[in-house]
Write a protein that holds these residues in place. Structure first.
Motif, PDB file in Angstrom:
ATOM      1  N   MET A  34       0.818  -1.195   0.000  1.00  0.00           N
ATOM      2  CA  MET A  34       0.000   0.000   0.000  1.00  0.00           C
ATOM      3  C   MET A  34       0.862   1.260   0.000  1.00  0.00           C
ATOM      4  O   MET A  34       1.985   1.251   0.524  1.00  0.00           O
ATOM      5  CB  MET A  34      -0.885   0.028   1.259  1.00  0.00           C
ATOM      6  N   VAL A  35       0.288   2.312  -0.534  1.00  0.00           N
ATOM      7  CA  VAL A  35       0.982   3.603  -0.530  1.00  0.00           C
ATOM      8  C   VAL A  35      -0.029   4.724  -0.320  1.00  0.00           C
ATOM      9  O   VAL A  35      -1.184   4.614  -0.741  1.00  0.00           O
ATOM     10  CB  VAL A  35       1.750   3.819  -1.860  1.00  0.00           C
ATOM     11  N   TRP A  36       0.381   5.751   0.350  1.00  0.00           N
ATOM     12  CA  TRP A  36      -0.353   7.023   0.417  1.00  0.00           C
ATOM     13  C   TRP A  36       0.396   8.013  -0.476  1.00  0.00           C
ATOM     14  O   TRP A  36       1.618   8.130  -0.399  1.00  0.00           O
ATOM     15  CB  TRP A  36      -0.380   7.580   1.832  1.00  0.00           C
ATOM     16  N   ALA A  50       4.737   4.443   2.249  1.00  0.00           N
ATOM     17  CA  ALA A  50       4.388   3.145   1.679  1.00  0.00           C
ATOM     18  C   ALA A  50       4.676   2.044   2.689  1.00  0.00           C
ATOM     19  O   ALA A  50       5.538   2.195   3.569  1.00  0.00           O
ATOM     20  CB  ALA A  50       5.164   2.897   0.392  1.00  0.00           C
ATOM     21  N   ILE A  51       3.950   0.935   2.540  1.00  0.00           N
ATOM     22  CA  ILE A  51       4.145  -0.199   3.430  1.00  0.00           C
ATOM     23  C   ILE A  51       3.947  -1.476   2.626  1.00  0.00           C
ATOM     24  O   ILE A  51       2.999  -1.584   1.843  1.00  0.00           O
ATOM     25  CB  ILE A  51       3.178  -0.123   4.640  1.00  0.00           C
ATOM     26  N   ASP A  52       4.845  -2.442   2.822  1.00  0.00           N
ATOM     27  CA  ASP A  52       4.674  -3.688   2.088  1.00  0.00           C
ATOM     28  C   ASP A  52       3.886  -4.688   2.925  1.00  0.00           C
ATOM     29  O   ASP A  52       3.434  -4.383   4.026  1.00  0.00           O
ATOM     30  CB  ASP A  52       6.037  -4.237   1.630  1.00  0.00           C
ATOM     31  N   ALA A  53       3.700  -5.887   2.376  1.00  0.00           N
ATOM     32  CA  ALA A  53       2.853  -6.881   3.038  1.00  0.00           C
ATOM     33  C   ALA A  53       3.441  -7.345   4.374  1.00  0.00           C
ATOM     34  O   ALA A  53       2.707  -7.813   5.248  1.00  0.00           O
ATOM     35  CB  ALA A  53       2.638  -8.076   2.113  1.00  0.00           C
ATOM     36  N   ASP A  54       4.748  -7.196   4.546  1.00  0.00           N
ATOM     37  CA  ASP A  54       5.399  -7.604   5.784  1.00  0.00           C
ATOM     38  C   ASP A  54       5.482  -6.489   6.815  1.00  0.00           C
ATOM     39  O   ASP A  54       5.947  -6.708   7.931  1.00  0.00           O
ATOM     40  CB  ASP A  54       6.820  -8.100   5.496  1.00  0.00           C
ATOM     41  N   GLY A  55       5.039  -5.293   6.426  1.00  0.00           N
ATOM     42  CA  GLY A  55       5.059  -4.173   7.344  1.00  0.00           C
ATOM     43  C   GLY A  55       6.263  -3.261   7.224  1.00  0.00           C
ATOM     44  O   GLY A  55       6.387  -2.299   7.993  1.00  0.00           O
ATOM     45  N   TYR A  94      -4.549  10.299  -1.268  1.00  0.00           N
ATOM     46  CA  TYR A  94      -5.080   9.083  -1.857  1.00  0.00           C
ATOM     47  C   TYR A  94      -4.306   7.876  -1.324  1.00  0.00           C
ATOM     48  O   TYR A  94      -3.112   7.971  -1.027  1.00  0.00           O
ATOM     49  CB  TYR A  94      -4.908   9.089  -3.376  1.00  0.00           C
ATOM     50  N   CYS A  95      -4.995   6.735  -1.269  1.00  0.00           N
ATOM     51  CA  CYS A  95      -4.294   5.477  -1.039  1.00  0.00           C
ATOM     52  C   CYS A  95      -4.351   4.648  -2.317  1.00  0.00           C
ATOM     53  O   CYS A  95      -5.243   4.819  -3.146  1.00  0.00           O
ATOM     54  CB  CYS A  95      -4.878   4.707   0.132  1.00  0.00           C
ATOM     55  N   ALA A  96      -3.366   3.791  -2.458  1.00  0.00           N
ATOM     56  CA  ALA A  96      -3.289   2.909  -3.619  1.00  0.00           C
ATOM     57  C   ALA A  96      -2.734   1.564  -3.169  1.00  0.00           C
ATOM     58  O   ALA A  96      -2.045   1.475  -2.141  1.00  0.00           O
ATOM     59  CB  ALA A  96      -2.421   3.520  -4.712  1.00  0.00           C
ATOM     60  N   ALA A  97      -3.035   0.526  -3.949  1.00  0.00           N
ATOM     61  CA  ALA A  97      -2.668  -0.835  -3.567  1.00  0.00           C
ATOM     62  C   ALA A  97      -2.205  -1.640  -4.770  1.00  0.00           C
ATOM     63  O   ALA A  97      -2.628  -1.376  -5.896  1.00  0.00           O
ATOM     64  CB  ALA A  97      -3.862  -1.529  -2.914  1.00  0.00           C
ATOM     65  N   ASP A  98      -1.381  -2.627  -4.497  1.00  0.00           N
ATOM     66  CA  ASP A  98      -0.968  -3.566  -5.537  1.00  0.00           C
ATOM     67  C   ASP A  98      -0.382  -4.801  -4.869  1.00  0.00           C
ATOM     68  O   ASP A  98       0.055  -4.723  -3.711  1.00  0.00           O
ATOM     69  CB  ASP A  98       0.062  -2.925  -6.474  1.00  0.00           C
ATOM     70  N   ALA A 105       6.574   4.929  -5.531  1.00  0.00           N
ATOM     71  CA  ALA A 105       6.213   5.142  -6.937  1.00  0.00           C
ATOM     72  C   ALA A 105       4.734   4.860  -7.119  1.00  0.00           C
ATOM     73  O   ALA A 105       4.327   3.822  -7.655  1.00  0.00           O
ATOM     74  CB  ALA A 105       7.064   4.253  -7.827  1.00  0.00           C
ATOM     75  N   HIS A 106       3.920   5.791  -6.709  1.00  0.00           N
ATOM     76  CA  HIS A 106       2.474   5.596  -6.611  1.00  0.00           C
ATOM     77  C   HIS A 106       1.812   5.277  -7.933  1.00  0.00           C
ATOM     78  O   HIS A 106       0.795   4.584  -7.974  1.00  0.00           O
ATOM     79  CB  HIS A 106       1.828   6.843  -5.999  1.00  0.00           C
ATOM     80  N   ASP A 107       2.354   5.749  -9.043  1.00  0.00           N
ATOM     81  CA  ASP A 107       1.754   5.494 -10.350  1.00  0.00           C
ATOM     82  C   ASP A 107       1.813   4.016 -10.724  1.00  0.00           C
ATOM     83  O   ASP A 107       1.095   3.582 -11.625  1.00  0.00           O
ATOM     84  CB  ASP A 107       2.448   6.327 -11.431  1.00  0.00           C
ATOM     85  N   GLU A 108       2.657   3.245 -10.069  1.00  0.00           N
ATOM     86  CA  GLU A 108       2.804   1.832 -10.395  1.00  0.00           C
ATOM     87  C   GLU A 108       1.735   0.968  -9.732  1.00  0.00           C
ATOM     88  O   GLU A 108       1.536  -0.176 -10.141  1.00  0.00           O
ATOM     89  CB  GLU A 108       4.188   1.338  -9.957  1.00  0.00           C
ATOM     90  N   TYR A 109       1.080   1.489  -8.720  1.00  0.00           N
ATOM     91  CA  TYR A 109       0.088   0.698  -7.996  1.00  0.00           C
ATOM     92  C   TYR A 109      -1.206   0.647  -8.812  1.00  0.00           C
ATOM     93  O   TYR A 109      -1.678   1.665  -9.305  1.00  0.00           O
ATOM     94  CB  TYR A 109      -0.170   1.300  -6.623  1.00  0.00           C
ATOM     95  N   GLY A 110      -1.788  -0.545  -8.894  1.00  0.00           N
ATOM     96  CA  GLY A 110      -2.890  -0.748  -9.817  1.00  0.00           C
ATOM     97  C   GLY A 110      -4.251  -0.283  -9.336  1.00  0.00           C
ATOM     98  O   GLY A 110      -5.153  -0.047 -10.152  1.00  0.00           O
TER      99      GLY A 110
END
Length: 122
Positions: A34-36, A50-55, A94-98, A105-110
């Motif tokens: 996730m990213v803000w 940003a935060i990955d699945a492992d925190g 905004y939040c975004a996820a992938d 790099a927020h533009d990369e999140y789907g």
């Protein structure tokens, strides 16, 4: 299909705090990175935290030490705690996820939400 819904924005004086939330619907949230990011009028979008699945987390230099990103996998919610707010933090957030982690790099999140407005007055 993943749906993201932000909340928690508002107006605050400089030095104040806000906590943004991003509710994730439609998939197994714990798998997602996730990213803000934010966009102020007339400015480019900026990845904030940003935060990955492992925190594991990463932050933009502009917010390091003031903002904290966290996630509650049981509730499918992403948070952004914002302290010591400054007028230059005023923006739509905004939040975004992938499934993959792209750091700030927020533009990369789907997937992304509709945003929540933060206004900081001096």
């Amino acid at each position: 299909q993943v749906q993201l819904v932000e909340s928690g924005g508002g107006s605050v004086q400089a030095g104040g705090s806000l906590r943004l939330s991003c509710a994730v619907y439609g998939s197994t949230y714990s798998y997602y990175c996730m990213v803000w990011f934010r966009q102020a009028p007339g400015k480019e979008r900026e990845g904030v935290a940003a935060i990955d699945a492992d925190g594991t987390t990463s932050y933009a230099d502009s917010v390091k030490g003031r903002f904290t990103i966290s996630r509650d996998n049981a509730k499918n919610i992403l948070y952004l705690q914002m302290n010591s707010l400054k007028p230059e933090d005023t923006a739509m957030y905004y939040c975004a996820a992938d499934r993959d982690f792209y750091g700030l790099a927020h533009d990369e999140y789907g997937y992304r939400g509709q945003g929540t407005q933060v206004t900081v007055s001096s």
